[in-house]
Design a protein around this motif. Structure first.
Motif, short mmCIF file in Angstrom:
data_model
loop_
_atom_site.label_atom_id
_atom_site.label_comp_id
_atom_site.label_asym_id
_atom_site.label_seq_id
_atom_site.Cartn_x
_atom_site.Cartn_y
_atom_site.Cartn_z
N GLY A 81 -8.52 -7.46 19.63
CA GLY A 81 -8.39 -5.64 19.64
C GLY A 81 -7.14 -5.32 19.48
N LEU A 82 -6.17 -6.12 19.30
CA LEU A 82 -4.81 -5.90 18.91
C LEU A 82 -4.59 -5.57 17.55
CD1 LEU A 82 -3.03 -8.36 21.39
CD2 LEU A 82 -3.23 -5.97 21.98
N THR A 83 -3.48 -5.00 17.11
CA THR A 83 -3.13 -4.66 15.89
C THR A 83 -1.88 -5.30 15.51
OG1 THR A 83 -3.99 -2.25 16.19
CG2 THR A 83 -2.56 -2.67 14.45
N ASP A 84 -2.06 -6.02 14.18
CA ASP A 84 -0.88 -6.27 13.37
C ASP A 84 -0.27 -5.16 12.47
OD1 ASP A 84 -1.33 -8.84 14.47
OD2 ASP A 84 -2.70 -9.32 12.98
N TRP A 85 0.91 -5.08 12.28
CA TRP A 85 1.28 -4.12 11.31
C TRP A 85 2.00 -4.76 10.10
CZ3 TRP A 85 0.57 1.15 11.65
CH2 TRP A 85 -0.27 1.68 12.53
N LEU A 86 1.62 -4.33 8.91
CA LEU A 86 1.89 -4.56 7.60
C LEU A 86 2.61 -3.45 6.93
CD1 LEU A 86 2.12 -6.48 5.04
CD2 LEU A 86 -0.04 -5.35 4.33
N ILE A 87 3.96 -3.64 6.88
CA ILE A 87 5.06 -2.52 6.57
C ILE A 87 5.50 -2.95 5.04
CG2 ILE A 87 7.46 -1.68 7.00
CD1 ILE A 87 6.95 -2.91 9.61
N LEU A 88 5.08 -2.11 4.02
CA LEU A 88 5.21 -2.16 2.76
C LEU A 88 6.44 -1.31 2.03
CD1 LEU A 88 1.13 -1.97 1.89
CD2 LEU A 88 2.79 -3.82 1.68
N PRO A 89 7.17 -1.86 1.14
CA PRO A 89 8.09 -0.89 0.44
C PRO A 89 7.43 0.07 -0.40
CG PRO A 89 8.28 -3.23 -0.27
CD PRO A 89 6.94 -3.04 0.56
N THR A 90 8.24 1.32 -0.27
CA THR A 90 7.35 2.53 -0.89
C THR A 90 7.19 2.47 -2.42
OG1 THR A 90 8.72 3.94 0.91
CG2 THR A 90 7.82 5.06 -1.12
N GLY A 91 6.36 3.11 -2.84
CA GLY A 91 6.00 3.05 -4.20
C GLY A 91 4.89 2.19 -4.72
N HIS A 92 4.50 2.13 -6.06
CA HIS A 92 3.30 1.39 -6.31
C HIS A 92 4.11 0.07 -6.99
CE1 HIS A 92 -0.11 -0.32 -8.37
NE2 HIS A 92 0.57 -0.08 -9.57
N SER A 93 3.66 -1.14 -6.71
CA SER A 93 4.02 -2.33 -7.35
C SER A 93 2.96 -2.94 -8.18
CB SER A 93 4.23 -3.32 -6.14
OG SER A 93 4.59 -4.44 -6.91
N PRO A 94 3.12 -3.24 -9.31
CA PRO A 94 1.98 -3.90 -10.19
C PRO A 94 1.55 -5.21 -10.01
CG PRO A 94 4.07 -3.73 -11.26
CD PRO A 94 4.42 -3.16 -10.13
N THR A 95 2.68 -5.84 -8.96
CA THR A 95 2.10 -7.32 -8.50
C THR A 95 2.18 -7.13 -6.86
OG1 THR A 95 4.45 -8.07 -8.89
CG2 THR A 95 3.15 -8.40 -10.62
N PRO A 96 1.65 -8.32 -6.47
CA PRO A 96 1.60 -8.15 -4.90
C PRO A 96 3.10 -8.69 -4.38
CG PRO A 96 -0.22 -9.66 -5.80
CD PRO A 96 0.63 -9.18 -6.86
N HIS A 97 3.49 -8.08 -3.23
CA HIS A 97 4.72 -8.10 -2.84
C HIS A 97 4.97 -9.60 -2.15
CE1 HIS A 97 5.75 -3.90 -3.13
NE2 HIS A 97 4.36 -3.64 -2.41
N PRO A 98 6.22 -10.07 -2.06
CA PRO A 98 6.55 -11.26 -1.46
C PRO A 98 6.47 -10.86 0.10
CG PRO A 98 8.36 -10.44 -2.33
CD PRO A 98 7.36 -9.90 -3.16
#
Length: 842
Positions: free
Chosen positions: A543-560
């Motif tokens: 029931g806990l939450t992990d948080w994914l923090i993503l760079p701003t803007g659209h990326s055509p490829t998945p992020h490292p």
């Protein structure tokens, strides 16, 4: 002028339109506010304002570097529109508020310059300061001197002009060892330090308690000895003195806690104007951080135990100055002590008028606020509290308590009234950190009701300011909510607060008879920074939450991806990680990583231990969190790294020894071998144990603290072996970056041995050692260098087309006649055979 809310919102909007990446220099430029006080007659306020972090002249003070950047500022509450320095202050020194005399006539201030601490007295009318010749001691329990009245100041004088603890934590080792090295080099005198022998490992400091006349600067000595805390009775007739006593002795079969003290403590009470000193409790060990005089009369509350007992077996006691004796305040009540062994483990207690209150449990009941059986009416009233908060405000006839649904009042008959409905509530907090006022004041459980201290009810873009017994006032906060209520004056309707937007731009605000005004602004350079996107990922099992923090803007490829683990840190959907651009967070900074183009995962890690392997289950929890991230399709499974600091660094190494899903691992200030931390002398104690035998730092972390080994490696060698990444290093196949300060209490030999072991095995391992740094890198030059190296290292190790480093067999010394092909330079020149990368991703 009135507060330009519209202009501020326009500036924020313009900044968003021209957003730019957040960088290391943005972090190092941040300014901040410290403690604030308002004149009793609401004529002026004083506040500590700390200059930009990279503008200092010395970074020798470790976690107290900010103290060298302070300026004590004054605000004219009636007519002033901006802050002004209270008195002329040197750019090469730091200043901060100590304490204000009862009428506001005088202010005591500290000055830190050239590794010397001084105390001055400011005449508030003339705005002139006179510096005292005495060198103040700054106990973490109660660092500032106390005013007896407008003319007399109680000062604990240090026994030497050397920088006092804890300000000396970042420089004591260097200052003490350099002369010894010089003696050895010259050869005429020995370069030796001697500790231990028969009896105590360190002598008691001999401090003096002085009564200083602010008019004449004459002093009268009141007491001597290893004084660490002083409390004045409400009638200004008595003093409670807490002194260090003998070393704490804990049997080897009992785990040392992180909250245990190096020494026992002794309490005495004496009349200020002269007379006999009374021992409050003979053959008692006194809990430091809790001394409470009754609001009227001369009774003192304290918490004590028999030497050698656990604090859970201690009792709340009352000393009566009339009889000169103490007695137990409660019968058959088990006091509540916080379970999180974070270093401060205090009883929650205080006074409601003449009645002592204690948070604890009667028999098999629940923990709650209780009164002695002799005050049954009050105890019944306490049982009807709408909630049982950790802190209360007490007046002569009523209590105030902050509950999730508002601010409540209860009288002695048990009549309950909600005086502010809703939440969350923000309570006035003059101090910005514990060292402003000390542990005793910062952790005080019951404080007097003060009609001058406002309460803020936060309601989205509006806040409601309330003073007890006065009409509320609505404040439109917009995108800059109130984050700290500093001080106020209810009679004049004055409140002083800090408003802060999500990018860290801070505004010092004041409300009063002439309306609401912005007085000062800090961190305007952050107005146009880009902020990452935060995405919650719920763990269905916990029931806990992990948080994914993503760079701003659209990326055509998945992020490292960079995973930042820390055992025991958990999040929920409504309680995400705090991203603070206006805080100098040099290690594992998610904002810097996302600015570099990395997605960041901050997983909720339940810190469960199986009794044998301290890190059991951590790898599985992280990998399961990564599975939830990969299911989003937003990150690249072939370009993932783990970066942890301190016990997070331990976790990074632990995962590296058990998993090959990640391409690289960074471990900063990591305890790689838990046995090394058992009995270790931290660098400030290596020459002379001026703070006593380091029982807590030497044993507390490993046994009863975060290490949780419960005993030493002699008694449980397999437990230490299984729990320490150093002994599991044969499983590490992927690149490792180790970062360590040379004066870290988590000894640098942890990183050195891990480096040597991995390098000898032919692994890709790099060690960064920052000299003069402790547990966190704090010097601006070092911070810049560290992040430049982290960026370059991650770019290289997570490169898509990078050829993995071969797994080498242990290197055996060659016979002397053969070429030294095993030498470092020779190996570098050899062609590298192709190798199959370790399996990554799923």
């Amino acid at each position: 002028m009135r507060f330009p809310w519209l202009a501020a919102l326009c500036l924020a909007a313009a900044g968003i339109a021209e957003a730019r990446p957040y960088g290391v220099d943005d972090m190092l430029r941040v300014e901040s506010y410290g403690q604030a006080l308002v004149d009793p007659d609401a004529r002026w306020a004083v506040i500590d304002r700390y200059r930009r972090y990279d503008g200092g002249t010395s970074y020798r003070y470790d976690g107290f570097n900010r103290r060298g950047l302070g300026v004590v500022m004054r605000l004219d509450l009636q007519h002033g529109r901006r802050l002004e320095p209270l008195f002329p202050q040197d750019d090469g020194a730091g200043y901060w508020i100590a304490s204000l005399s009862p009428s506001g006539k005088r202010l005591a201030v500290f000055r830190l310059k050239d590794e010397t601490l001084s105390l001055g007295i400011v005449d508030m009318a003339a705005r002139e300061v006179k510096w005292l010749p005495q060198h103040p001691a700054t106990s973490v329990l109660h660092p500032a001197p106390d005013w007896l009245d407008d003319r007399h100041l109680l000062l604990v004088e240090a026994d030497s002009p050397a920088l006092p603890w804890p300000l000396a934590a970042g420089s004591r080792f260097q200052a003490e060892v350099a002369p010894l090295w010089a003696r050895t080099a010259l050869g005429a005198q020995p370069g030796v330090s001697v500790i231990g022998g028969k009896g105590e490992a360190a002598p008691d400091p001999q401090r003096k308690l002085l009564l200083v006349n602010a008019d004449t600067k004459d002093t009268r000595q009141i007491a001597t000895g290893p004084i660490v805390d002083v409390a004045i009775s409400a009638d200004r007739a008595w003093l409670a003195l807490l002194r260090e006593g003998p070393e704490t002795v804990i049997p080897q079969n009992v785990p040392v806690r992180s909250s245990d003290q190096n020494r026992q403590y002794r309490l005495s009470v004496l009349p200020i104007n002269g007379g006999l000193e009374h021992q409050a409790c003979s053959n008692c060990d006194i809990q430091p951080g809790f001394l409470e005089w009754a609001p009227k009369g001369s009774k003192l509350l304290f918490f004590a135990r028999k030497p050698g007992d656990d604090w859970a077996m201690g009792a709340l006691r009352v000393f009566n100055t009339g009889s000169g004796q103490s007695s137990a305040a409660f019968e058959q009540v088990t006091p509540y002590l916080p379970p999180d062994d974070s270093g401060v483990r205090l009883a929650r207690a205080g006074w409601w008028g003449e009645v002592p209150l204690l948070y604890g449990r009667r028999g098999a009941g629940q923990d709650r606020w209780t009164a002695p059986r002799a005050a049954q009416t009050i105890d019944k009233a306490l049982a009807r509290l709408p909630c049982q908060p950790p802190a209360l405000q007490a007046g002569s006839t009523r209590l105030l308590l902050a509950c999730p649904d508002g601010l409540w009042s209860i009288d002695r008959a048990g009549n309950v009234e909600r005086i502010i409905a809703g939440g969350p509530l923000l309570i006035t907090r003059p101090a910005s950190e514990s060292f402003d006022v000390g542990i005793r004041a910062n952790h005080r459980s019951i404080t007097p009701i003060n009609d001058n201290t406002p309460v803020a009810l936060l309601q989205g873009r509006v806040a409601q300011l309330d003073w007890p017994g006065t009409p509320s006032r609505a404040i439109e906060t917009g995108d800059s909510p109130i984050t700290r209520l500093l001080a106020g004056n209810g009679r004049h309707g004055i409140a002083l607060w800090v408003a802060r937007d999500i990018r860290g731009v801070g505004r010092l605000m004041v409300s009063g008879p002439v309306g609401i005004r912005e007085i000062d602004r800090i961190n305007g350079h952050l107005a146009d920074i880009d902020l990452p996107t935060m995405r919650p990922l719920i763990n269905p099992a916990s029931g806990l939450t992990d948080w994914l923090i993503l760079p701003t803007g659209h990326s055509p490829t998945p992020h490292p991806l960079v995973v930042i683990p820390y055992p025991g840190t958990t999040f929920t959907n409504t309680r995400p990680p705090v991203l603070a651009p206006d805080v100098v967070a040099s290690p594992v900074n998610p904002l810097l990583l996302t600015s570099m183009g990395y997605a960041v995962l901050m997983p909720s890690l339940v810190d469960a231990h199986d009794g044998m392997d301290r890190g059991a289950g951590l790898t599985a929890q992280v990998e399961q969190a990564v599975d939830r991230v990969l299911a989003t399709g937003l990150v690249d499974s072939k370009r993932m790294a783990v970066y942890g600091h301190s016990f997070g660094g331990y976790t990074s190494l632990k995962i590296a020894s058990q998993s090959h899903r990640f391409r690289a691992y960074i471990a900063s200030a990591a305890p790689a071998d838990l046995a090394i931390q058992h009995g270790a002398l931290p660098p400030p104690d290596r020459v002379a144990m001026k703070e006593g035998f380091p029982l807590t730092s030497g044993f507390g972390w490993a046994e009863g603290g975060q290490g949780h080994m419960l005993t030493g490696p002699q008694a449980a060698p397999e437990r230490y072996w299984r729990s320490s990444p150093y002994y599991q290093a044969e499983g590490i196949r992927d690149p490792v970056l180790l970062i360590h300060g040379d004066i870290d209490a988590v000894l640098a030999i942890n990183a050195e041995r891990m480096f040597a072991l991995l390098h000898r095995a032919g692994r890709d391992v790099t060690l960064l050692r920052y000299w003069g740094e402790a547990h966190s890198v704090r010097s601006p030059g070092n911070i810049r260098d560290m992040w430049q190296r982290i960026s370059a290292w991650l770019t290289d190790r997570l490169s898509v087309d990078r050829i993995a480093t071969p797994i080498a067999a242990p290197i055996i010394p060659l016979p002397q006649a053969l070429p030294a092909a095993n030498g470092r330079h020779a190996r570098a020149a050899l062609p590298r055979p192709a190798s199959v990368p370790a399996p990554r991703g799923r």
